[in-house]
Design a protein around this motif. Structure first.
Motif, PDB file in Angstrom:
ATOM      1  N   UNK A 185       0.832  -1.213   0.000  1.00 16.10           N
ATOM      2  CA  UNK A 185       0.000   0.000   0.000  1.00 16.10           C
ATOM      3  C   UNK A 185       0.866   1.262   0.000  1.00 16.10           C
ATOM      4  N   UNK A 186       0.565   2.166  -0.922  1.00 11.77           N
ATOM      5  CA  UNK A 186       1.286   3.435  -1.005  1.00 11.77           C
ATOM      6  C   UNK A 186       0.290   4.584  -1.060  1.00 11.77           C
ATOM      7  N   UNK A 187       0.833   5.784  -0.988  1.00 12.80           N
ATOM      8  CA  UNK A 187       0.048   7.009  -1.203  1.00 12.80           C
ATOM      9  C   UNK A 187       0.876   7.933  -2.084  1.00 12.80           C
ATOM     10  N   UNK A 239      -6.248  12.971  10.020  1.00 14.88           N
ATOM     11  CA  UNK A 239      -6.855  13.805   8.989  1.00 14.88           C
ATOM     12  C   UNK A 239      -7.668  13.013   7.974  1.00 14.88           C
ATOM     13  N   UNK A 240      -7.442  11.701   7.928  1.00 13.50           N
ATOM     14  CA  UNK A 240      -8.094  10.857   6.935  1.00 13.50           C
ATOM     15  C   UNK A 240      -8.610   9.574   7.562  1.00 13.50           C
ATOM     16  N   UNK A 241      -9.683   9.063   7.006  1.00 16.06           N
ATOM     17  CA  UNK A 241     -10.077   7.677   7.247  1.00 16.06           C
ATOM     18  C   UNK A 241      -9.337   6.896   6.174  1.00 16.06           C
ATOM     19  N   UNK A 242      -8.503   5.958   6.581  1.00 20.67           N
ATOM     20  CA  UNK A 242      -7.660   5.227   5.638  1.00 20.67           C
ATOM     21  C   UNK A 242      -8.101   3.764   5.593  1.00 20.67           C
ATOM     22  N   UNK A 278      -5.135   1.746  -1.640  1.00 21.64           N
ATOM     23  CA  UNK A 278      -5.258   2.420  -0.338  1.00 21.64           C
ATOM     24  C   UNK A 278      -6.166   3.612  -0.570  1.00 21.64           C
ATOM     25  N   UNK A 279      -7.202   3.740   0.264  1.00 23.15           N
ATOM     26  CA  UNK A 279      -8.189   4.800   0.084  1.00 23.15           C
ATOM     27  C   UNK A 279      -8.076   5.771   1.258  1.00 23.15           C
ATOM     28  N   UNK A 280      -7.902   7.052   0.934  1.00 22.86           N
ATOM     29  CA  UNK A 280      -7.874   8.129   1.907  1.00 22.86           C
ATOM     30  C   UNK A 280      -9.152   8.933   1.743  1.00 22.86           C
ATOM     31  N   UNK A 281      -9.910   9.085   2.840  1.00 20.19           N
ATOM     32  CA  UNK A 281     -11.127   9.896   2.802  1.00 20.19           C
ATOM     33  C   UNK A 281     -11.018  10.983   3.855  1.00 20.19           C
ATOM     34  N   UNK A 282     -11.336  12.211   3.464  1.00 18.75           N
ATOM     35  CA  UNK A 282     -11.304  13.323   4.415  1.00 18.75           C
ATOM     36  C   UNK A 282     -12.539  13.249   5.309  1.00 18.75           C
ATOM     37  N   UNK A 283     -12.452  13.902   6.440  1.00 16.40           N
ATOM     38  CA  UNK A 283     -13.584  13.960   7.371  1.00 16.40           C
ATOM     39  C   UNK A 283     -14.453  15.184   7.138  1.00 16.40           C
TER      40      UNK A 283
END
Length: 136
Positions: free
Chosen positions: A21-23, A118-121, A130-135
């Protein structure tokens, strides 16, 4: 809420192919330029880790940061220096404490400190992303 999905990177190992998993992470230099990196997303890492060469690229004086040795796999102590760096993931920009190693022989990592708040990962193993979601 904004959503950013990053495909896992495929790597060959002695045991075969593995997907990690990367970003896509931008760090800002002292002069204001942005540089793109592809660190592993590591939920076991407390702090984000980058290399000595990355500090040079960002025009950071490595030893001007706060000295913080970190313990790695195998209980090996790694000397690092913490710098406050402007970071961008997707459209979200923020300041993050980032450890820069006194070595180039370390993997770049996104750790929990700062970023995971800062993110729901989500580690989406079925789709290798890999999924980054803001709040927000």
């Amino acid at each position: 809420m904004k959503r950013y999905a990053f495909k896992y990177v495929k790597e060959l190992t002695k045991r075969g192919t593995i997907h990690r998993p990367i970003a896509h992470v931008h760090l800002q230099s002292k002069e204001g330029g942005w540089f793109l990196f592809y660190p592993y997303v590591d939920s076991g890492a407390d702090v984000s880790l980058f290399t000595r060469s990355d500090a040079d690229l960002l025009n950071l004086e490595l030893r001007e940061g706060e000295y913080r040795p970190i313990m790695g796999i195998g209980r090996v102590m790694l000397p690092t220096y913490i710098h406050k760096v402007h970071m961008k993931i997707g459209d979200l920009q923020f300041n993050a404490d980032v450890a820069f190693a006194n070595s180039d022989e370390v993997p770049r990592l996104i750790g929990r400190e700062t970023i995971f708040k800062k993110f729901k990962i989500t580690f989406d193993e079925a789709n290798l992303q890999t999924v980054f979601e803001t709040y927000e």
